[in-house]
Scaffold this motif. Sequence first.
Motif, PDB file in Angstrom:
ATOM      1  N   GLY A  48       0.825  -1.217   0.000  1.00 55.28           N
ATOM      2  CA  GLY A  48       0.000   0.000   0.000  1.00 55.28           C
ATOM      3  C   GLY A  48       0.856   1.263   0.000  1.00 55.28           C
ATOM      4  N   GLN A  58       2.266   1.807  -3.340  1.00 56.29           N
ATOM      5  CA  GLN A  58       1.266   2.381  -4.256  1.00 56.29           C
ATOM      6  C   GLN A  58       1.137   3.887  -4.026  1.00 56.29           C
ATOM      7  N   GLU A  88      -4.597  -0.021 -12.298  1.00 51.33           N
ATOM      8  CA  GLU A  88      -4.944  -0.988 -11.252  1.00 51.33           C
ATOM      9  C   GLU A  88      -4.226  -0.728  -9.925  1.00 51.33           C
ATOM     10  N   SER A 100      -5.286  -0.899  -7.007  1.00 56.73           N
ATOM     11  CA  SER A 100      -5.664  -1.777  -5.889  1.00 56.73           C
ATOM     12  C   SER A 100      -5.139  -3.200  -6.049  1.00 56.73           C
ATOM     13  N   LEU A 113      -3.637  -5.721  -3.184  1.00 55.37           N
ATOM     14  CA  LEU A 113      -3.678  -5.123  -1.845  1.00 55.37           C
ATOM     15  C   LEU A 113      -4.836  -5.700  -1.028  1.00 55.37           C
ATOM     16  N   PRO A 137      -8.102  -5.734   1.427  1.00 59.23           N
ATOM     17  CA  PRO A 137      -9.276  -4.865   1.311  1.00 59.23           C
ATOM     18  C   PRO A 137      -9.164  -3.534   2.063  1.00 59.23           C
ATOM     19  N   THR A 151      -6.799  -1.351   0.177  1.00 61.61           N
ATOM     20  CA  THR A 151      -7.470  -0.930  -1.053  1.00 61.61           C
ATOM     21  C   THR A 151      -8.390   0.258  -0.763  1.00 61.61           C
ATOM     22  N   ILE A 185      -6.427   3.371  -0.445  1.00 65.86           N
ATOM     23  CA  ILE A 185      -5.938   3.875  -1.744  1.00 65.86           C
ATOM     24  C   ILE A 185      -7.088   4.576  -2.483  1.00 65.86           C
ATOM     25  N   PHE A 186      -8.289   4.013  -2.421  1.00 62.60           N
ATOM     26  CA  PHE A 186      -9.422   4.683  -3.084  1.00 62.60           C
ATOM     27  C   PHE A 186      -9.767   5.997  -2.384  1.00 62.60           C
ATOM     28  N   GLU A 224      -9.257  -0.142 -13.636  1.00 60.92           N
ATOM     29  CA  GLU A 224      -9.529  -0.980 -12.465  1.00 60.92           C
ATOM     30  C   GLU A 224     -10.283  -2.251 -12.844  1.00 60.92           C
ATOM     31  N   ASN A 270     -11.764  -3.509  -9.873  1.00 62.66           N
ATOM     32  CA  ASN A 270     -12.639  -3.358  -8.723  1.00 62.66           C
ATOM     33  C   ASN A 270     -13.725  -2.328  -9.062  1.00 62.66           C
TER      34      ASN A 270
END
Length: 234
Positions: free
Chosen positions: A137, A140, A159, A161, A164, A166, A169, A172-173, A190, A192
């Motif tokens: 993470g 990223q 991509e 996420s 990574l 949950p 992730t 990151i979002f 993505e 996701n």
Amino acid sequence: MLEIQDLKVTHGPIEAVHGIALTVAEGACVTLLGPNGAGKTSTLSAITGTARSTGLIRLAGTDISRLPVEARAKRGIAISPEGRRIFSNLTVRENLVMGAAGRRDKSAIGSDIRGWFEQFPILGERRDQPAGTLSGGEQQMLAIARALMSRPRILLLDEPSLGLAPQITARIFDIIGDLKRQGITILLVEQNATAAIELSDYVYVLNNGLISSEGPAERYGDGSALMDQITGVH
Ligand code: ATP
């Protein structure tokens, strides 16, 4: 900000993208969704100039489709690539300096780095560590901050996420949402769908090198129908 028309992308004899159109307005977050092998990374590579393509790629009104990679970067294209590709042996700070390599205003680089350390305190704490010692993470976050060190007109995220957990992730979002609120123009690739749709203005779905569906993010609800489509193809 970014306008693409009739984009075809080839890898040697293989045509991965068969003529797509997409637009990213200034300050918008647009997501390109699709299963493995749909042509998402190929599309981003065509925009950065690392894959062969035909068609129009217009950035802030100028056709950049025939320019070499470095010239496109100078004009304002930056990418956080799939797999992050940070420089593992360089420190966190050195990675950020590398991201600013093409910049003329060298005097502002230090203050930009301090700004990113404020936004991502964990990177500040680890500024002198080799980047390879960071968690997935954190790497990223570093890849995103490194891309933004060029002060791009548009940030391409491939991509972010991937691989990574949950919780990471979700973080990151959150970060991508913050960047959008800061006015940064984003093209996000993505798988996701649910998380990506939540922070997007507009969505394109790519399947076998063609756009199979597109529309304002609200049209896709919570993305679960798309999630089924995307994962169902695996
Ligand atoms: P993924 O999520 O797996 O990265 P993607 O949607 O980004 O999928 P691409 O990586 O763009 O898809 O791949 C699209 C097609 O082009 C695939 O069939 C892939 O095998 C092919 N392809 C991609 N890169 C190359 C390459 N360098 N050489 C040959 N074929 C390639």
